[in-house]
Design a protein around this motif. Sequence first.
Motif, PDB file in Angstrom:
ATOM      1  N   ILE A  75      70.150-122.103  78.169  1.00 21.46           N
ATOM      2  CA  ILE A  75      69.708-121.026  79.321  1.00 21.46           C
ATOM      3  C   ILE A  75      68.853-121.295  80.508  1.00 21.46           C
ATOM      4  O   ILE A  75      68.343-122.504  80.377  1.00 21.46           O
ATOM      5  N   VAL A  79      74.703-124.910  68.843  1.00 25.71           N
ATOM      6  CA  VAL A  79      73.529-124.970  68.180  1.00 25.71           C
ATOM      7  C   VAL A  79      72.672-124.045  68.946  1.00 25.71           C
ATOM      8  O   VAL A  79      71.824-123.630  68.208  1.00 25.71           O
ATOM      9  N   PRO A 101      66.004-119.942  66.010  1.00 18.99           N
ATOM     10  CA  PRO A 101      65.908-120.172  64.599  1.00 18.99           C
ATOM     11  C   PRO A 101      64.697-119.053  63.994  1.00 18.99           C
ATOM     12  O   PRO A 101      64.159-118.238  64.738  1.00 18.99           O
ATOM     13  N   ASN A 119      71.135-113.205  67.563  1.00 21.27           N
ATOM     14  CA  ASN A 119      72.263-114.413  67.988  1.00 21.27           C
ATOM     15  C   ASN A 119      73.661-114.194  68.028  1.00 21.27           C
ATOM     16  O   ASN A 119      74.284-114.706  68.909  1.00 21.27           O
ATOM     17  N   ILE A 178      75.642-114.116  71.531  1.00 21.87           N
ATOM     18  CA  ILE A 178      75.625-115.314  72.078  1.00 21.87           C
ATOM     19  C   ILE A 178      77.151-115.707  71.692  1.00 21.87           C
ATOM     20  O   ILE A 178      77.904-116.396  72.604  1.00 21.87           O
ATOM     21  N   GLN A 182      80.369-117.048  73.925  1.00 23.91           N
ATOM     22  CA  GLN A 182      80.909-118.329  73.986  1.00 23.91           C
ATOM     23  C   GLN A 182      82.269-118.714  73.447  1.00 23.91           C
ATOM     24  O   GLN A 182      83.004-119.721  73.747  1.00 23.91           O
ATOM     25  N   GLY A 240      74.173-122.740  64.924  1.00 22.95           N
ATOM     26  CA  GLY A 240      73.263-121.796  65.116  1.00 22.95           C
ATOM     27  C   GLY A 240      73.374-120.588  64.007  1.00 22.95           C
ATOM     28  O   GLY A 240      74.376-120.219  63.673  1.00 22.95           O
ATOM     29  N   ALA A 282      75.086-119.117  60.547  1.00 21.56           N
ATOM     30  CA  ALA A 282      76.191-120.046  60.949  1.00 21.56           C
ATOM     31  C   ALA A 282      77.516-119.396  60.562  1.00 21.56           C
ATOM     32  O   ALA A 282      78.574-119.393  61.549  1.00 21.56           O
ATOM     33  N   MET A 317      78.543-124.943  59.672  1.00 20.24           N
ATOM     34  CA  MET A 317      77.796-126.060  59.142  1.00 20.24           C
ATOM     35  C   MET A 317      77.304-125.553  57.438  1.00 20.24           C
ATOM     36  O   MET A 317      76.500-124.888  57.421  1.00 20.24           O
ATOM     37  N   LEU A 375      74.668-129.430  55.514  1.00 17.10           N
ATOM     38  CA  LEU A 375      73.237-129.495  55.084  1.00 17.10           C
ATOM     39  C   LEU A 375      73.221-129.123  53.762  1.00 17.10           C
ATOM     40  O   LEU A 375      72.305-129.850  53.051  1.00 17.10           O
TER      41      LEU A 375
HETATM   42  N1  NAD Z   1      73.615-124.351  59.813  1.00 17.37           N
HETATM   43  C1  NAD Z   1      72.500-125.054  59.584  1.00 17.37           C
HETATM   44  O1  NAD Z   1      72.673-125.704  58.560  1.00 17.37           O
HETATM   45  C2  NAD Z   1      71.247-125.061  60.455  1.00 17.37           C
HETATM   46  C3  NAD Z   1      70.158-125.934  60.217  1.00 17.37           C
HETATM   47  C4  NAD Z   1      68.982-125.858  60.987  1.00 17.37           C
HETATM   48  C5  NAD Z   1      69.207-124.958  62.034  1.00 17.37           C
HETATM   49  N2  NAD Z   1      69.988-124.018  62.155  1.00 17.37           N
HETATM   50  C6  NAD Z   1      70.033-122.962  63.306  1.00 17.37           C
HETATM   51  O2  NAD Z   1      70.125-123.750  64.565  1.00 17.37           O
HETATM   52  C7  NAD Z   1      69.800-122.945  65.682  1.00 17.37           C
HETATM   53  C8  NAD Z   1      68.716-123.888  66.649  1.00 17.37           C
HETATM   54  O3  NAD Z   1      67.762-124.412  65.898  1.00 17.37           O
HETATM   55  P1  NAD Z   1      66.677-125.195  66.915  1.00 17.37           P
HETATM   56  O4  NAD Z   1      65.560-125.492  65.873  1.00 17.37           O
HETATM   57  O5  NAD Z   1      67.321-126.293  67.654  1.00 17.37           O
HETATM   58  O6  NAD Z   1      66.120-124.100  67.728  1.00 17.37           O
HETATM   59  P2  NAD Z   1      65.236-124.170  69.170  1.00 17.37           P
HETATM   60  O7  NAD Z   1      64.562-122.919  69.343  1.00 17.37           O
HETATM   61  O8  NAD Z   1      64.294-125.648  69.026  1.00 17.37           O
HETATM   62  O9  NAD Z   1      66.426-124.353  70.189  1.00 17.37           O
HETATM   63  C9  NAD Z   1      67.309-123.602  70.326  1.00 17.37           C
HETATM   64  C10 NAD Z   1      67.848-123.684  71.679  1.00 17.37           C
HETATM   65  O10 NAD Z   1      68.862-122.909  72.135  1.00 17.37           O
HETATM   66  C11 NAD Z   1      68.807-122.489  73.653  1.00 17.37           C
HETATM   67  N3  NAD Z   1      69.547-121.255  73.602  1.00 17.37           N
HETATM   68  C12 NAD Z   1      69.115-120.009  73.348  1.00 17.37           C
HETATM   69  N4  NAD Z   1      69.857-119.123  73.598  1.00 17.37           N
HETATM   70  C13 NAD Z   1      71.131-119.703  74.292  1.00 17.37           C
HETATM   71  C14 NAD Z   1      72.389-119.491  74.651  1.00 17.37           C
HETATM   72  N5  NAD Z   1      73.008-118.231  75.009  1.00 17.37           N
HETATM   73  N6  NAD Z   1      73.161-120.534  75.205  1.00 17.37           N
HETATM   74  C15 NAD Z   1      72.858-121.925  75.065  1.00 17.37           C
HETATM   75  N7  NAD Z   1      71.443-122.133  74.554  1.00 17.37           N
HETATM   76  C16 NAD Z   1      70.659-121.208  74.055  1.00 17.37           C
HETATM   77  C17 NAD Z   1      67.303-122.147  73.459  1.00 17.37           C
HETATM   78  O11 NAD Z   1      66.938-122.104  74.972  1.00 17.37           O
HETATM   79  C18 NAD Z   1      66.858-123.437  72.988  1.00 17.37           C
HETATM   80  O12 NAD Z   1      66.840-124.722  73.763  1.00 17.37           O
HETATM   81  C19 NAD Z   1      68.917-122.090  64.916  1.00 17.37           C
HETATM   82  O13 NAD Z   1      69.568-120.623  64.903  1.00 17.37           O
HETATM   83  C20 NAD Z   1      68.495-122.672  63.476  1.00 17.37           C
HETATM   84  O14 NAD Z   1      68.298-121.346  62.483  1.00 17.37           O
HETATM   85  C21 NAD Z   1      70.950-124.141  61.393  1.00 17.37           C
END
Ligand code: NAD
Length: 328
Positions: free
Chosen positions: A44, A88, A92, A106, A109, A113, A131, A134, A156, A159
Amino acid sequence: MTKPAMRVAVTGAAGQIGYSLLFRIANGDMLGKDQPVILQLLDITPALPAVKGVVMELEDCAFPLLQGVVITDDPATAFKDVDVALLVGARPRSKGMERKDLLEANGAIFTVQGKALNDNAKRSVKVLVVGNPANTNAYIAQQSAPDLDPNCFTSMLRLDHNRALSQVAAKTGKPVASIEKLAVWGNHSPTMYADYRFATIDGASVKDMINDQEWNANTFLPTVGKRGAAIIEARGLSSAASAANAAIDHVRDWVLGTNGKWVTMGIPSDGSYGIPEKTQFGFPVTCANGKFEIVKGLEIDAFSQERINITLNELMEEREGVKHLLGK
Ligand SMILES: NC(=O)c1ccc[n+]([C@@H]2O[C@H](COP(=O)([O-])OP(=O)(O)OC[C@H]3O[C@@H](n4cnc5c(N)ncnc54)[C@H](O)[C@@H]3O)[C@@H](O)[C@H]2O)c1
Ligand SMILES: O=C(O)C[C@H](O)C(=O)O
């Protein structure tokens, strides 16, 4: 001869998973040590200065495979001609939340996309949604991209798969690398069903080795299912390095193949095992020639069916909850 570069989009590039992921992609851990890459980074607008900082660090690594970096807050630019897209960027959860509590924040979004991928990505694009939640976010993105093959969209569960491998290795005292044929069914949530009934170590049955259904139901499954929450409790932040590692494993295996070995991917169901078509569901798969294939014909006993029904019902409820985003 040098291969042409592959274009890899990463959303949420300024976030904590992004910080663990980008350097490994640029180092060739995901697509191969002979595969040049161009990174197309989306975040963003307010996060773009932080993305620029990460890119300065990428430059300072002088990765031989990194042929270019695009920084943008526009999904159409980020997904232009991409071969691989790692979605991603999303909020979170924090302590006390379940992943599905993020749907409202979420879900939207992924309509935007999905449409941007539909209009801009290569027709062969491989999309991995990280994200949370997921599976349902991947479903939203897929439904928003009617011109792309549904099999372009995955979610995903790797994990959970890797967490299950580690727990089985600890219980049996055998190396992680010796375990084959493990599977995780369903949603990336505490309802997921990690299943070692078919797993083997050096050809011997893991189920027979462990021989402890009480441990399976009351220790193993809750430990794997609630591992994300345990990490949030301990770190104050959700998993990042292990999530990035799982994303690398997922895409590497999809692109480069698994040599017949089973891995777990969240994919649109083809109706196998009674899972309704297009539901993003964790299945055991093998990958070859850039395609995944569900491991078919596995026997589902009563305990497993019950667990699969629970995780499927949760996904159906999530799907019902996002109908309005899809104009249904
Ligand atoms: N599936 C899995 O196994 C798994 C594992 C870990 C985390 N996650 C998920 O991954 C996601 C990201 O985690 P994180 O720890 O990196 O979070 P974070 O908050 O550190 O980073 C998220 C990033 O996404 C950006 N963002 C927000 N809205 C956006 C948009 N519309 N377009 C582009 N970017 C955007 C934010 O500005 C930020 O930089 C979370 O939803 C978390 O729950 C999933
Ligand atoms: O649990 C979370 O919210 C983050 C991630 O999905 C995880 O499993 O670690």
